[in-house]
Design an enzyme around this catalytic site. Structure first.
Site, PDB file in Angstrom:
ATOM      1  N   GLU A 136      13.923 -24.950   4.703  1.00 14.93           N
ATOM      2  CA  GLU A 136      14.856 -26.037   4.989  1.00 14.93           C
ATOM      3  C   GLU A 136      14.554 -27.157   4.012  1.00 14.93           C
ATOM      4  O   GLU A 136      13.518 -27.158   3.375  1.00 14.93           O
ATOM      5  CB  GLU A 136      14.690 -26.600   6.403  1.00 14.93           C
ATOM      6  CG  GLU A 136      14.575 -25.564   7.474  1.00 14.93           C
ATOM      7  CD  GLU A 136      13.149 -25.401   7.913  1.00 14.93           C
ATOM      8  OE1 GLU A 136      12.778 -25.997   8.921  1.00 14.93           O
ATOM      9  OE2 GLU A 136      12.418 -24.687   7.231  1.00 14.93           O
ATOM     10  N   GLU A 145      14.943 -35.899   1.698  1.00 14.52           N
ATOM     11  CA  GLU A 145      14.695 -34.891   0.676  1.00 14.52           C
ATOM     12  C   GLU A 145      15.960 -34.536  -0.087  1.00 14.52           C
ATOM     13  O   GLU A 145      16.106 -33.441  -0.616  1.00 14.52           O
ATOM     14  CB  GLU A 145      14.080 -33.643   1.316  1.00 14.52           C
ATOM     15  CG  GLU A 145      12.714 -33.909   1.919  1.00 14.52           C
ATOM     16  CD  GLU A 145      12.035 -32.643   2.393  1.00 14.52           C
ATOM     17  OE1 GLU A 145      12.368 -31.557   1.902  1.00 14.52           O
ATOM     18  OE2 GLU A 145      11.164 -32.746   3.253  1.00 14.52           O
TER      19      GLU A 145
END
Length: 685
Positions: A136, A145
């Site tokens: 992920e 992110e």
């Protein structure tokens, strides 16, 4: 199942920092390069401090993703896995599609931008005889992110129309809270009002000259639940559908009813993942005091159904100043906005101005919340004030060098001695530190004519003959800007600086701190130990090859030990001290660092006697800084203070504390050339 085509040799850059000097250099990382051994060592040091191992030890998370993948993939297809990690989710997808008759039409493509992780993933895939990749790209803030730009590119260039996704949806929730502890972490001005030591880091009229960066800070909020008053019910903020191309920006405005009188100090937020389209599999980072507010309660919403996990924390968004006063049943206007990398908030009541404007950002110095709290701590300040006052009074016009990034000590010396000449190195703060001192000098009664900021390591003073007299005082907290998350002994670069400056120190130089004492305490840490266990099979896939690189500590093979890692002990789930606090090693800063042998080996003469029954999972280590030769004044960075990280050395096998096994041994080696301390622990067999 199609095999992944061999890729050309990949090259990337990786930052390596010398803990003794603070110097950094970029090294080239490439597959099969000549510097493979150096690259692997650097990668291990970095990957061991990440959350990869903790995620892989989260059995509920792994089950939830496997169940969602098996439920979503109904026939062979092309699976795109973004942010590959160890390859776990891609292998799940490949295994699911292998069950279909048309398995030859299946394909798994994966993306992993961090080359050291990509190299580790290939080892996992080879171990499991697969060539697929997985991960992920979610962190505690959800967007930190690069989730949005990554999904946008995937929808534009890689995904079919109306793709099926795992996760299917993510929803963020928030709650208004009051907390004295959180208040201390960001409002230095209000905390200084209660002090009477004469030092003003944030003078009147310059309330925001020191502050924190306006962002969400990840913390284990459950650990401070007794110090939190809930001022609202949980409320939904944003919803992101992974199967749709996300917008780059978004805003929302709503009214939140206060459930109690109080002062809103922060917004605590978390997210809930809906992993499948039907809404039967969820995964959440909600704090323990709440259930998931999604049209009722979602069973098993909390990861592990009660297990502590280090990798998913909650987020704290601080309300500027002393907070926002609210009254029970009154409405608070709440605005939230997001862009490609972050979420931000601001609040107001009907008759008040906004708190936390989106464009807030007028601090000269942006420090970490923990550093802001340290600078507002009465006991910490009084220790340095007393030590400095006792020594400055005996010198007429001393030359003082601040060897680190301490603005507090610079102000303190200038405040206590009007005749002192001070040189502040500020290797991390640099020009911002100089601008800050200029702004607050008048309020603290000193002239910048007697203060010089070089913005480099203190040893730079030797290169250009900037010193015309011997140094009377060499001081530091020690605090090096940007180094707050490191192991405690990485602040021993103060000792290195002292050594390099040896030729310009006077014979009766005062060095503060004069000594560092490495302390140790045996601890029960069941949650942390479980999260750092070595891996074998994860959902049926062999992950044993990642243990050394990811810094596994528990259940290791004989003769192998895990690394010592930095943690805020108080945030590590269930925690209990099992022994007295004992000194393990001393560092005498009155002597040059080379006066010690190349490696300092300390074995306790007496074994650690456990003070109570329990299960010992490892040791907490930290440094107490001794400010005076009488050892009457010291600053401790141990677990009792929540503003510093401690080093944690976990045992491979937990030790039951009873009459038969009431001791353990631990030894330390200090390498003066690298600044590293190697910790080895032993328990009775």
């Amino acid at each position: 199942m199609s095999a992944t085509t061999a890729c050309p040799k990949t090259r990337a850059f990786q930052l390596r920092v010398n803990p003794l000097t603070g110097d950094s250099e970029w090294i080239v990382v490439e597959e099969g390069g000549d510097r493979e051994e150096l690259e692997e060592k650097t990668s291990k040091n970095l990957l061991a401090t990440t959350s990869y191992l903790d995620m892989l030890n989260d059995s509920y998370r792994n089950w939830a993703f496997r169940a969602a993948i098996e439920k979503t993939i109904k026939k062979p297809c092309h699976v795109l896995d973004i942010g590959a990690g160890t390859g776990l989710l891609s292998m799940m997808a490949a295994r699911t599609m292998a069950k279909f008759e048309e398995a030859s039409e299946a394909k798994v493509s994966a993306c992993e931008s961090y080359l050291p992780m990509g190299k580790l993933m290939r080892r996992v895939l080879r171990k499991n005889q697969m060539e697929k990749k997985v991960s992920e790209i979610l962190d505690s803030e959800l967007l930190g992110e690069g989730l949005i730009p990554t999904l946008q590119q995937a929808h534009d260039m890689l995904l079919a129309k109306n793709p099926q996704t795992v996760p299917y949806r993510a929803t963020t929730y928030g709650q208004l809270v009051e907390s004295p502890f959180l208040w201390k972490l960001h409002d230095l001005f209000s905390n200084e009002i209660n002090l009477s030591d004469g030092i003003h880091l944030t003078p009147a009229g310059l309330e925001r000259v020191i502050g924190i960066k306006k962002q969400q800070y990840v913390m284990h909020c459950t650990a401070m639940s007794r110090e939190i008053r809930l001022l609202s019910e949980p409320f939904k903020i944003f919803e992101f559908d992974f199967w749709k191309k996300p917008e780059s920006h978004g805003e929302i405005e709503m009214s939140i009813k206060a459930c109690s009188d109080g002062n809103v100090i922060a917004v605590i937020s978390w997210w809930v993942l809906q992993l499948d389209e039907e809404g039967s599999i969820f995964y959440s980072t909600a704090p323990r005091w709440t259930n998931c507010p999604d049209n009722g309660m979602v069973e098993n919403c909390i990861p592990g159904n009660e297990n502590w996990c280090d990798h998913w924390k909650q987020c704290v968004w601080f309300i500027s100043g002393a907070g926002l006063p609210v009254l029970k049943d009154k409405l608070v206007l709440f605005k939230a906005a997001y862009d490609e990398i972050k979420i931000s908030y601001h609040l107001k009541c009907d008759d008040q101005t906004c708190c936390n404007n989106f464009n807030f950002g007028n601090c000269l110095l942006e420090l970490s919340p923990e550093r802001v709290a340290v600078y507002g701590d009465k006991d910490w300040r009084s220790g340095f004030i007393n030590a400095m006052r006792n020594t400055l009074n005996v010198r007429s016009a001393p030359l003082c060098i601040i060897a680190d990034d301490s603005v507090f000590l610079t102000i303190l010396i200038s405040y206590l001695s009007k005749n002192a000449n001070t040189i502040s190195s500020f290797p991390g703060l640099q020009e911002k530190g100089a601008q800050y001192l200029q702004a607050i000098a008048d309020s603290n009664g000193f002239s910048m004519d007697r203060v010089k900021v070089i913005g480099k390591r203190a040893s730079y003073l030797l290169t250009d003959n900037l010193i015309q007299q011997k140094v009377d005082f060499l001081v530091g907290e020690p605090f090096y800007y940007g180094n707050e998350g490191a192991l405690p002994w990485q602040n021993l670069r103060f000792w290195k600086e002292r050594t390099l400056l040896d030729s310009i120190l006077s014979e009766d130089v005062v060095i503060m701190p004069c000594k560092g004492i490495l302390k140790v305490c045996a601890m029960s840490l069941p949650d942390l130990w479980r999260s750092r266990c070595s891996l074998k099979k994860v959902e049926g896939f062999d992950h044993s090859v990642v243990n050394e690189t990811l810094g596994a500590c528990g259940n290791l093979p004989p003769l192998l030990e895990g690394p010592c890692l930095p943690y805020y002990i108080w945030q590590c789930g269930e925690v209990e001290e099992l022994s007295e606090i004992l000194p393990l090693m001393e560092f005498n800063f009155l002597e040059p660092i080379h006066a010690c042998s190349r490696k300092i080996k300390v074995i306790l003469d007496d074994t650690i006697e456990f003070s109570k029954l329990g299960i010992c999972h490892g040791f907490a280590l930290w440094i107490d800084w001794v400010l005076d030769n009488k050892k009457s004044l010291l600053v401790s960075t141990g677990p009792i203070s929540r503003y510093w990280k401690q080093g944690v050395k976990l045992l491979s096998k937990p030790l039951a504390v009873n009459a038969a096994y009431s001791f353990a041994e631990i030894e330390a080696f200090f390498d003066h050339s690298s600044g590293e301390i190697t910790i080895s622990s032993f328990s009775p067999s």
